[in-house]
Design a protein around this motif. Structure first.
Motif, PDB file in Angstrom:
ATOM      1  N   PHE A 160       0.954  -1.224   0.139  1.00  0.00           N
ATOM      2  CA  PHE A 160      -0.067  -0.117  -0.004  1.00  0.00           C
ATOM      3  C   PHE A 160       0.796   1.106   0.195  1.00  0.00           C
ATOM      4  O   PHE A 160       0.835   2.311  -0.814  1.00  0.00           O
ATOM      5  CB  PHE A 160      -1.016  -0.175   1.216  1.00  0.00           C
ATOM      6  N   TYR A 161       1.901   1.539   0.989  1.00  0.00           N
ATOM      7  CA  TYR A 161       2.541   2.711   0.989  1.00  0.00           C
ATOM      8  C   TYR A 161       3.723   2.451   0.214  1.00  0.00           C
ATOM      9  O   TYR A 161       4.465   3.813  -0.162  1.00  0.00           O
ATOM     10  CB  TYR A 161       3.205   3.102   2.355  1.00  0.00           C
ATOM     11  N   SER A 162       4.202   1.538  -0.623  1.00  0.00           N
ATOM     12  CA  SER A 162       4.896   1.719  -1.850  1.00  0.00           C
ATOM     13  C   SER A 162       4.406   2.068  -3.042  1.00  0.00           C
ATOM     14  O   SER A 162       5.284   2.384  -4.013  1.00  0.00           O
ATOM     15  CB  SER A 162       5.862   0.168  -1.869  1.00  0.00           C
ATOM     16  N   ILE A 163       3.320   1.864  -3.250  1.00  0.00           N
ATOM     17  CA  ILE A 163       2.806   2.034  -4.598  1.00  0.00           C
ATOM     18  C   ILE A 163       1.483   2.874  -4.722  1.00  0.00           C
ATOM     19  O   ILE A 163       1.059   4.047  -5.319  1.00  0.00           O
ATOM     20  CB  ILE A 163       2.545   0.927  -5.515  1.00  0.00           C
ATOM     21  N   ILE A 164       0.422   2.532  -3.841  1.00  0.00           N
ATOM     22  CA  ILE A 164      -0.792   3.409  -3.681  1.00  0.00           C
ATOM     23  C   ILE A 164      -0.726   4.771  -3.194  1.00  0.00           C
ATOM     24  O   ILE A 164      -1.247   5.662  -4.084  1.00  0.00           O
ATOM     25  CB  ILE A 164      -1.927   2.352  -2.994  1.00  0.00           C
ATOM     26  N   THR A 165       0.143   4.694  -2.166  1.00  0.00           N
ATOM     27  CA  THR A 165       0.003   6.349  -1.550  1.00  0.00           C
ATOM     28  C   THR A 165       0.741   7.048  -2.480  1.00  0.00           C
ATOM     29  O   THR A 165       0.330   8.215  -2.682  1.00  0.00           O
ATOM     30  CB  THR A 165       1.003   6.183  -0.206  1.00  0.00           C
ATOM     31  N   PRO A 166       2.274   6.739  -3.149  1.00  0.00           N
ATOM     32  CA  PRO A 166       2.636   7.547  -4.226  1.00  0.00           C
ATOM     33  C   PRO A 166       1.847   7.687  -5.426  1.00  0.00           C
ATOM     34  O   PRO A 166       2.074   9.072  -5.864  1.00  0.00           O
ATOM     35  CB  PRO A 166       3.938   6.793  -4.506  1.00  0.00           C
ATOM     36  N   THR A 167       0.903   6.936  -5.757  1.00  0.00           N
ATOM     37  CA  THR A 167       0.150   7.297  -6.886  1.00  0.00           C
ATOM     38  C   THR A 167      -0.936   8.022  -6.421  1.00  0.00           C
ATOM     39  O   THR A 167      -1.520   9.232  -7.169  1.00  0.00           O
ATOM     40  CB  THR A 167      -0.555   5.758  -7.301  1.00  0.00           C
ATOM     41  N   LEU A 168      -1.519   8.129  -5.246  1.00  0.00           N
ATOM     42  CA  LEU A 168      -2.779   9.090  -4.771  1.00  0.00           C
ATOM     43  C   LEU A 168      -2.075  10.326  -4.661  1.00  0.00           C
ATOM     44  O   LEU A 168      -2.750  11.379  -4.803  1.00  0.00           O
ATOM     45  CB  LEU A 168      -3.490   8.493  -3.877  1.00  0.00           C
ATOM     46  N   ASN A 169      -0.854  10.679  -4.135  1.00  0.00           N
ATOM     47  CA  ASN A 169      -0.555  11.985  -3.522  1.00  0.00           C
ATOM     48  C   ASN A 169      -0.602  12.955  -4.577  1.00  0.00           C
ATOM     49  O   ASN A 169      -1.173  14.044  -4.242  1.00  0.00           O
ATOM     50  CB  ASN A 169       1.243  11.751  -2.977  1.00  0.00           C
ATOM     51  N   PRO A 170      -0.095  12.848  -6.082  1.00  0.00           N
ATOM     52  CA  PRO A 170      -0.364  14.076  -6.735  1.00  0.00           C
ATOM     53  C   PRO A 170      -1.593  14.196  -7.146  1.00  0.00           C
ATOM     54  O   PRO A 170      -1.989  15.257  -7.222  1.00  0.00           O
ATOM     55  CB  PRO A 170       0.533  13.461  -8.164  1.00  0.00           C
ATOM     56  N   PHE A 171      -2.637  13.427  -7.066  1.00  0.00           N
ATOM     57  CA  PHE A 171      -4.115  13.701  -7.367  1.00  0.00           C
ATOM     58  C   PHE A 171      -4.635  14.300  -6.099  1.00  0.00           C
ATOM     59  O   PHE A 171      -5.459  15.087  -6.539  1.00  0.00           O
ATOM     60  CB  PHE A 171      -4.714  12.209  -7.734  1.00  0.00           C
ATOM     61  N   ILE A 172      -4.249  13.900  -5.038  1.00  0.00           N
ATOM     62  CA  ILE A 172      -4.809  14.556  -3.736  1.00  0.00           C
ATOM     63  C   ILE A 172      -4.470  15.977  -3.723  1.00  0.00           C
ATOM     64  O   ILE A 172      -5.325  17.035  -3.694  1.00  0.00           O
ATOM     65  CB  ILE A 172      -4.287  13.773  -2.524  1.00  0.00           C
ATOM     66  N   TYR A 173      -3.029  16.333  -4.084  1.00  0.00           N
ATOM     67  CA  TYR A 173      -2.812  17.662  -4.343  1.00  0.00           C
ATOM     68  C   TYR A 173      -3.362  18.572  -5.544  1.00  0.00           C
ATOM     69  O   TYR A 173      -3.721  19.788  -5.405  1.00  0.00           O
ATOM     70  CB  TYR A 173      -1.246  17.973  -4.286  1.00  0.00           C
ATOM     71  N   THR A 174      -3.666  17.902  -6.390  1.00  0.00           N
ATOM     72  CA  THR A 174      -4.106  18.426  -7.681  1.00  0.00           C
ATOM     73  C   THR A 174      -5.660  18.695  -7.648  1.00  0.00           C
ATOM     74  O   THR A 174      -6.315  19.812  -7.946  1.00  0.00           O
ATOM     75  CB  THR A 174      -3.968  17.476  -8.911  1.00  0.00           C
ATOM     76  N   LEU A 175      -6.417  17.577  -6.933  1.00  0.00           N
ATOM     77  CA  LEU A 175      -7.795  18.119  -6.756  1.00  0.00           C
ATOM     78  C   LEU A 175      -8.015  19.072  -5.758  1.00  0.00           C
ATOM     79  O   LEU A 175      -9.393  19.633  -5.941  1.00  0.00           O
ATOM     80  CB  LEU A 175      -8.516  16.471  -6.442  1.00  0.00           C
ATOM     81  N   ARG A 176      -7.375  19.226  -4.904  1.00  0.00           N
ATOM     82  CA  ARG A 176      -7.545  20.176  -3.695  1.00  0.00           C
ATOM     83  C   ARG A 176      -6.990  21.419  -3.712  1.00  0.00           C
ATOM     84  O   ARG A 176      -6.977  22.280  -2.975  1.00  0.00           O
ATOM     85  CB  ARG A 176      -7.356  19.365  -2.371  1.00  0.00           C
ATOM     86  N   ASN A 177      -6.160  21.851  -4.830  1.00  0.00           N
ATOM     87  CA  ASN A 177      -5.171  22.834  -4.974  1.00  0.00           C
ATOM     88  C   ASN A 177      -5.451  23.507  -6.160  1.00  0.00           C
ATOM     89  O   ASN A 177      -5.489  23.072  -7.271  1.00  0.00           O
ATOM     90  CB  ASN A 177      -3.800  22.536  -4.850  1.00  0.00           C
ATOM     91  N   ARG A 178      -6.196  24.987  -6.067  1.00  0.00           N
ATOM     92  CA  ARG A 178      -6.477  25.570  -7.482  1.00  0.00           C
ATOM     93  C   ARG A 178      -5.234  26.082  -8.136  1.00  0.00           C
ATOM     94  O   ARG A 178      -5.079  26.185  -9.319  1.00  0.00           O
ATOM     95  CB  ARG A 178      -7.286  26.716  -6.831  1.00  0.00           C
ATOM     96  N   ASP A 179      -4.272  26.479  -7.256  1.00  0.00           N
ATOM     97  CA  ASP A 179      -2.975  26.894  -7.900  1.00  0.00           C
ATOM     98  C   ASP A 179      -2.258  25.936  -8.946  1.00  0.00           C
ATOM     99  O   ASP A 179      -1.849  26.060  -9.941  1.00  0.00           O
ATOM    100  CB  ASP A 179      -1.974  27.324  -6.980  1.00  0.00           C
ATOM    101  N   VAL A 180      -2.272  24.512  -8.468  1.00  0.00           N
ATOM    102  CA  VAL A 180      -1.759  23.474  -9.112  1.00  0.00           C
ATOM    103  C   VAL A 180      -2.463  23.262 -10.371  1.00  0.00           C
ATOM    104  O   VAL A 180      -1.882  22.902 -11.380  1.00  0.00           O
ATOM    105  CB  VAL A 180      -1.404  22.222  -8.358  1.00  0.00           C
ATOM    106  N   LYS A 181      -3.935  23.332 -10.134  1.00  0.00           N
ATOM    107  CA  LYS A 181      -4.774  22.863 -11.369  1.00  0.00           C
ATOM    108  C   LYS A 181      -4.654  23.934 -12.258  1.00  0.00           C
ATOM    109  O   LYS A 181      -4.572  23.687 -13.548  1.00  0.00           O
ATOM    110  CB  LYS A 181      -6.308  22.791 -10.743  1.00  0.00           C
TER     111      LYS A 181
END
Length: 318
Positions: free
Chosen positions: A281-302
């Motif tokens: 989970f923390y070797s593949i799922i977490t690194p996969t989710l991190n950029p989407f978490i920051y992108t979806l919740r951050n207007r500046d990044v979007k």
């Protein structure tokens, strides 16, 4: 000596067998597909975060300096483990050389400890931005951010070096099967046929320091942030403050909860069956989710991603 030991005691085995889900062969194909898709998404998402953080002038603040390093860490995380897992799942010979195994758990441990400190630095950045907004540019200047990142990488490397030096001295007595998807320190300690009390204690102390101290700083920072936000009169200001912090808090939960389970108990006592799926989970799922978490919740990044895509798409349309 254990009954399943082989004849040699002094020399390490030439390679290890990574059992993975070999006892459940029906799981290999769907897991292979999930890993491959997750790896591609992790690569694309984290590379996109790094590019927009470096190329967009509006994302040159300390927050995005730390975010780009977090994305780079996640890229290295997945690349350290996933290609080997995909190769093993696609073949009948599920082995990794002793040297390759050592390099894998050394880099994996280094990256994990580094990420703990980077996440703490990001919490510090959010604390200063919300609680000391008028002094933010003075406190969180670029040299300080670079120093914090350097401290994270160097301290993670030193911790990994200690663990590697202790682990490579362990005798395995011919025991060559790791009940895991990849090599990591707790699984190696559990595999050894020697007394591992020193390894257990060292791992517990160092990981407790690298996990609990940064986590305590993160929680303390967010305690002050919560108090400052609740004092704000503007509901819009409160929503904006919570919005900038929520992505980081979600990432912290995804990273720290599995790490606490895996490393803050004696390696000889944890369940390898559960542990190997948590490490997955923390070797593949977490690194996969991190950029989407920051992108979806951050207007500046979007906004930065849209500008980058339009810049790339414009020459293609000509």
């Amino acid at each position: 000596m254990r009954s399943d030991n082989q004849s040699f005691l002094g020399d390490p085995p030439k390679d290890f067998t990574l059992l993975g889900v070999s006892d459940r062969p029906w799981l290999e194909l769907p897991l292979f597909v999930v890993l491959l898709v997750s790896y591609v998404l992790a690569m694309l998402g984290n590379i996109a975060i790094i590019l927009v953080s470096r190329l967009d002038p509006q994302l040159h603040s300390p927050m995005y300096v730390f975010l780009s390093h977090l994305s780079f860490l996640d890229l290295c995380y997945t690349t350290t483990t996933v290609p080997q897992m995909l190769v093993n799942m696609g073949s009948s010979k599920k082995t990794i050389s002793y040297g390759g195994c050592t390099v894998q758990y050394a880099i994996f441990h280094w990256l994990g400890c580094t990420e703990c400190i980077v996440l703490a630095a990001m919490a510090l950045d959010r604390y200063v931005a919300i609680c000391e907004p008028l002094r933010y540019a003075v406190i969180m200047h670029r040299p300080l951010c670079q120093q914090l990142v350097m401290v994270a990488w160097l301290s993670g490397f030193c911790n990994s070096l200690v663990q590697v030096v202790l682990t490579v001295q362990l005798p395995f007595c011919g025991r060559q099967s790791l009940n895991n998807f990849f090599c990591e320190v707790p699984a190696m300690i559990k595999l050894s046929c020697a007394d591992t009390a020193v390894n257990d204690a060292t791992l517990a102390v160092l990981v407790a320091f690298f996990v609990l101290v940064p986590l305590a700083l993160i929680l303390l920072s967010y305690g002050f942030i919560a108090r400052a936000v609740l004092k704000m009169r503007s509901s819009k200001g409160r929503r904006k403050a919570f919005g900038t912090c929520s992505s980081h808090l979600v990432v912290v939960c995804f990273f720290y909860l599995p790490a606490i389970y895996m490393y803050l108990q004696p390696p000889s006592g944890y369940s390898q069956e559960q542990g190997k799926f948590i490490s997955l989970f923390y070797s593949i799922i977490t690194p996969t989710l991190n950029p989407f978490i920051y992108t979806l919740r951050n207007r500046d990044v979007k906004g930065a991603l849209r500008r980058l895509l339009s810049r790339i798409w414009r020459p293609c349309r000509r």
